[in-house]
Enzyme design. Structure first.
Site, short mmCIF file in Angstrom:
data_model
loop_
_atom_site.label_atom_id
_atom_site.label_comp_id
_atom_site.label_asym_id
_atom_site.label_seq_id
_atom_site.Cartn_x
_atom_site.Cartn_y
_atom_site.Cartn_z
N CYS A 132 -40.87 46.95 -44.89
CA CYS A 132 -39.92 46.75 -45.99
C CYS A 132 -40.37 45.68 -46.98
CB CYS A 132 -38.54 46.39 -45.43
SG CYS A 132 -38.56 45.29 -44.02
N HIS A 245 -34.71 41.82 -49.68
CA HIS A 245 -35.85 40.93 -49.46
C HIS A 245 -36.37 40.44 -50.82
CE1 HIS A 245 -35.83 41.99 -45.34
NE2 HIS A 245 -36.94 42.68 -45.23
N1 LIG Z 1 -34.22 47.19 -41.12
C1 LIG Z 1 -35.15 47.27 -42.05
O1 LIG Z 1 -35.08 46.67 -43.15
C2 LIG Z 1 -36.37 48.11 -41.80
C3 LIG Z 1 -37.22 48.33 -42.86
C4 LIG Z 1 -38.38 49.09 -42.66
C5 LIG Z 1 -38.62 49.60 -41.42
N2 LIG Z 1 -37.77 49.39 -40.39
C6 LIG Z 1 -38.09 50.02 -39.11
O2 LIG Z 1 -37.14 51.08 -38.90
C7 LIG Z 1 -36.89 51.24 -37.50
C8 LIG Z 1 -35.40 51.15 -37.23
O3 LIG Z 1 -34.94 49.86 -37.60
P1 LIG Z 1 -33.40 49.47 -37.76
O4 LIG Z 1 -33.43 48.21 -38.54
O5 LIG Z 1 -32.59 50.62 -38.25
O6 LIG Z 1 -32.99 49.17 -36.22
P2 LIG Z 1 -31.58 49.27 -35.45
O7 LIG Z 1 -30.46 49.01 -36.40
O8 LIG Z 1 -31.71 48.39 -34.26
O9 LIG Z 1 -31.49 50.82 -34.98
C9 LIG Z 1 -32.32 51.33 -33.98
C10 LIG Z 1 -32.10 52.84 -33.82
O10 LIG Z 1 -33.07 53.35 -32.89
C11 LIG Z 1 -32.40 54.07 -31.86
N3 LIG Z 1 -33.13 53.94 -30.59
C12 LIG Z 1 -33.45 52.81 -29.94
N4 LIG Z 1 -34.12 53.09 -28.79
C13 LIG Z 1 -34.20 54.45 -28.72
C14 LIG Z 1 -34.72 55.37 -27.78
N5 LIG Z 1 -35.33 54.97 -26.66
N6 LIG Z 1 -34.59 56.70 -28.02
C15 LIG Z 1 -33.98 57.14 -29.15
N7 LIG Z 1 -33.45 56.32 -30.09
C16 LIG Z 1 -33.56 54.99 -29.87
C17 LIG Z 1 -31.03 53.46 -31.79
O11 LIG Z 1 -30.15 54.41 -31.19
P3 LIG Z 1 -28.87 53.98 -30.25
O12 LIG Z 1 -27.68 53.94 -31.19
O13 LIG Z 1 -28.76 55.12 -29.31
O14 LIG Z 1 -29.17 52.68 -29.62
C18 LIG Z 1 -30.73 53.24 -33.28
O15 LIG Z 1 -30.32 54.45 -33.86
C19 LIG Z 1 -37.76 50.19 -36.80
O16 LIG Z 1 -38.99 50.80 -36.44
C20 LIG Z 1 -37.99 49.15 -37.88
O17 LIG Z 1 -39.18 48.43 -37.69
C21 LIG Z 1 -36.64 48.67 -40.56
#
Ligand SMILES: NC(=O)c1ccc[n+]([C@@H]2O[C@H](COP(=O)([O-])OP(=O)(O)OC[C@H]3O[C@@H](n4cnc5c(N)ncnc54)[C@H](OP(=O)(O)O)[C@@H]3O)[C@@H](O)[C@H]2O)c1
Length: 339
Positions: A132, A245
């Site tokens: 991001c 950010h």
């Molecule tokens: N936040 C940002 O600004 C941002 C920006 C760029 C990239 N990212 C990337 O995007 C991804 C998601 O980030 P987020 O910020 O959205 O995180 P988050 O809010 O913690 O959400 C995580 C998601 O992954 C699912 N998950 C976790 N373990 C799993 C498993 N074993 N099998 C299937 N689903 C699973 C969770 O489902 P449950 O509801 O079932 O737990 C939830 O839907 C990460 O790789 C992160 O590095 C994030």
């Protein structure tokens, strides 16, 4: 933009911070969805989400769930992307991954469509969307590179807590409530309390004193811009901002560029908006960027001791920094006839 023909779309991590925004943006951008399959862990399987006014059941992310899909967005964990993205490619669909797992793999395009959309032509079923912080950074650099070339950048980022997903947002809320009660905030997700604070560590330290986030910014920028020797000096800082950010950047260009020329180059670049009128106290803030797809650029000025230029840039880390960029990748693939 109207794209014709329905596509079957799965979202792994549909219940997370990025996944939720991705679903909303598929609707908002009128992405041509024929079938939507929200996927998550066993914890959320069986729950329902709303999409296009209809309830849709969340299923557990398993290889069988990718049968018949065109695009599978990954917004879950890096481990899951490593395990399941090849399963998507094997089934002839396209995995668009938001984790860091595939970004530096030579076989995998790492794409910001406005900057290097042509890299999509070489895809082999997996496309990576950058970090991001990297996305806003390269969106602000590319107009300057196209105008006069760039040689080096010194950058300090100020990163929102939602960069760490729902756990990051919950940590800030919990700590703000604790502070309001007169209690000491307790750190769980971040390395130090984030309420009323600034934490000069995003993610984790590596052996050389840099953080993993800082090294992502360096290597991903070089790959996307096709500048393997670009000199980037970086410090990433977490701040108590929910979404958006920011980065302050000192850019050394190949040929001289005045602040007025830099403003013009940025204003012409798709997806970048200049907000820069010091006489009227106009500058972009994370609050302005939150909920927007544009990368906002301001505070453009010449360095006092050199020909370098200062810029301040903000973008919504959940939209252009994550969900918007991932959907734009899919849109660009459709437009290029790659799907
Ligand atoms: N936040 C940002 O600004 C941002 C920006 C760029 C990239 N990212 C990337 O995007 C991804 C998601 O980030 P987020 O910020 O959205 O995180 P988050 O809010 O913690 O959400 C995580 C998601 O992954 C699912 N998950 C976790 N373990 C799993 C498993 N074993 N099998 C299937 N689903 C699973 C969770 O489902 P449950 O509801 O079932 O737990 C939830 O839907 C990460 O790789 C992160 O590095 C994030």
């Amino acid at each position: 933009m109207a794209l014709s023909g329905g596509r079957n779309v799965a979202v792994v991590g549909a219940t997370g911070a990025v996944g939720e925004v991705l679903l909303r943006l598929l609707e908002e951008r009128q992405f041509p969805v024929a079938e939507l399959r929200p996927l998550a862990s066993q914890r959320s399987a069986g729950s329902t989400l709303a999409f296009a006014g209809e309830p849709v059941e969340v299923q557990q992310a398993r290889p069988e769930a990718f049968e018949g899909m065109d695009f599978v967005f990954f917004a879950a964990t890096g481990g899951l992307s490593r395990e399941l993205a090849p399963e998507v490619a094997r089934r002839g669909a396209i995995a668009i991954d938001k984790s860091s797992t595939w970004r530096l793999d030579e076989q995998v395009p790492l794409v910001v469509p406005e900057v290097n959309g042509e890299a999509l032509e070489k895809h082999r079923g997996i496309v990576a969307s950058p970090n991001c912080t990297t996305i806003g950074f390269v969106m602000a650099l590319e107009p300057l590179r196209r105008a006069v070339g760039i040689r080096s950048v010194v950058v300090t980022t100020l990163q929102a807590v939602s960069g760490a997903g729902h756990p990051g947002l919950e940590e800030l809320s919990r700590q703000l409530e604790a502070v309001a009660r007169g209690e000491e905030p307790q750190a769980r997700t971040f390395a130090a309390p984030i309420a009323g604070n600034a934490v000069p560590l995003c993610e984790r330290f590596l052996e050389d004193g840099y953080s993993s986030e800082e090294m992502k910014l360096l290597h991903e920028t070089r790959k996307i811009m096709g500048l393997p020797r670009l000199d980037v000096s970086m410090t990433c800082i977490r701040v108590p901002v929910p979404v958006g950010h920011g980065a302050t950047m000192l850019v050394e260009t190949e040929r001289p560029l005045s602040p007025a020329q830099a403003r013009e180059a940025c204003a012409r670049f798709p997806g970048v908006r200049v907000v820069d009128e010091p006489g009227r106290d106009l500058f972009p803030t994370p609050r302005d960027a939150a909920g927007q797809d544009d990368v906002l650029v301001g505070r453009i000025r010449k360095d006092l001791g050199s020909d370098r230029l200062w810029l301040w840039q903000v973008s919504d880390n959940l939209r252009k920094g994550a969900a918007t960029n991932a959907i734009q990748i899919a849109e660009a693939m459709i437009e290029r006839g790659l799907r």
